[in-house]
Design a protein around this motif. Sequence first.
Motif, PDB file in Angstrom:
ATOM      1  N   TYR A  11       2.840  19.221  31.143  1.00  0.00           N
ATOM      2  CA  TYR A  11       3.539  19.318  29.869  1.00  0.00           C
ATOM      3  C   TYR A  11       4.631  20.370  29.978  1.00  0.00           C
ATOM      4  CZ  TYR A  11       0.074  23.074  29.497  1.00  0.00           C
ATOM      5  OH  TYR A  11      -0.726  24.172  29.755  1.00  0.00           O
ATOM      6  N   ARG A 183      -6.378  14.309  33.809  1.00  0.00           N
ATOM      7  CA  ARG A 183      -6.057  14.980  32.547  1.00  0.00           C
ATOM      8  C   ARG A 183      -5.464  14.050  31.508  1.00  0.00           C
ATOM      9  NH1 ARG A 183      -5.172  20.335  32.321  1.00  0.00           N
ATOM     10  NH2 ARG A 183      -5.126  19.924  30.071  1.00  0.00           N
ATOM     11  N   HIS A 189      -1.128  10.321  24.909  1.00  0.00           N
ATOM     12  CA  HIS A 189      -1.815  11.596  25.073  1.00  0.00           C
ATOM     13  C   HIS A 189      -0.778  12.683  24.844  1.00  0.00           C
ATOM     14  CE1 HIS A 189      -5.435  13.690  27.094  1.00  0.00           C
ATOM     15  NE2 HIS A 189      -4.735  14.590  26.404  1.00  0.00           N
ATOM     16  N   PHE A 191       0.351  16.756  24.524  1.00  0.00           N
ATOM     17  CA  PHE A 191       0.086  18.123  24.986  1.00  0.00           C
ATOM     18  C   PHE A 191       1.162  19.054  24.439  1.00  0.00           C
ATOM     19  CE2 PHE A 191      -1.626  15.436  28.380  1.00  0.00           C
ATOM     20  CZ  PHE A 191      -2.857  16.011  28.667  1.00  0.00           C
ATOM     21  N   ASP A 197      -4.094  19.148  23.072  1.00  0.00           N
ATOM     22  CA  ASP A 197      -4.513  18.263  24.163  1.00  0.00           C
ATOM     23  C   ASP A 197      -5.336  17.164  23.509  1.00  0.00           C
ATOM     24  OD1 ASP A 197      -5.790  16.959  26.269  1.00  0.00           O
ATOM     25  OD2 ASP A 197      -6.325  18.792  27.348  1.00  0.00           O
TER      26      ASP A 197
END
Length: 240
Positions: A11, A183, A189, A191, A197
């Motif tokens: 990120y 991850r 997703h 971040f 997260d």
Amino acid sequence: MTAQAEPQPLYSPDPAVVTVWSDIGCPWATLALHTLHAAARARGRRILVDHRVFPLELFNAQSTPKPIIDAETVAIGAKVPELGWRLWPGPDWSYPVTTLPALEAVQAAKAPEVGGLPASDELDSALRHAFYAQGRCISVPSEILAVAADCPLVDEAALADALERGTARAAVHRDFAVARGPRVQGSPHLFTAGGTDVHNPGADFTWTGDPNAGGFPHFRSYTPDWAGDLLDKLPEPTAV
């Protein structure tokens, strides 16, 4: 010995940036991004999104099946009608077979000469709207550039040059390499450097059966509050 490329960061280190891993062809990611942008607009504040590629067709070694996207579009569009989505209005032969060119264009738009992160985010939103709401074939470079022409922050000529030279193609595959790690759980997703997260925030759903064998998404509820919570912890960008 061939030098190994530096691993891609998960990120952005900028505390004002939200890094979003997603595929444009993922309705759940498009819903999350809509929610985040709507929450920012409601507060009258700016937001920076760094789009990273979670290329579903590379994971699955096939284009994302239209029946799955159709089922998700109906479930999400019924639950959140303000999205303005509709089922694909054209013939099946005109349906996008790939989102990789569109994903590449969003990465290319990050270059300063094309417009930077704000332009990249504007183009990402416009391409999603073109696909889900307007039924435009965003697999085709000319259609991608036509969408870009309506984005004030995007330099269309610079983007066309970047796509012709393939300057962002490697970025798509670098992101794919990171996305295969443990991850990133899927599309979307999110971040932030401040500790966010979260995978597919706000959506509570399950499939009634195998989506490849006629199952349907049972979308039980959607809570947009997560976006406000994220913005509470996100400093405004000092420059956009």
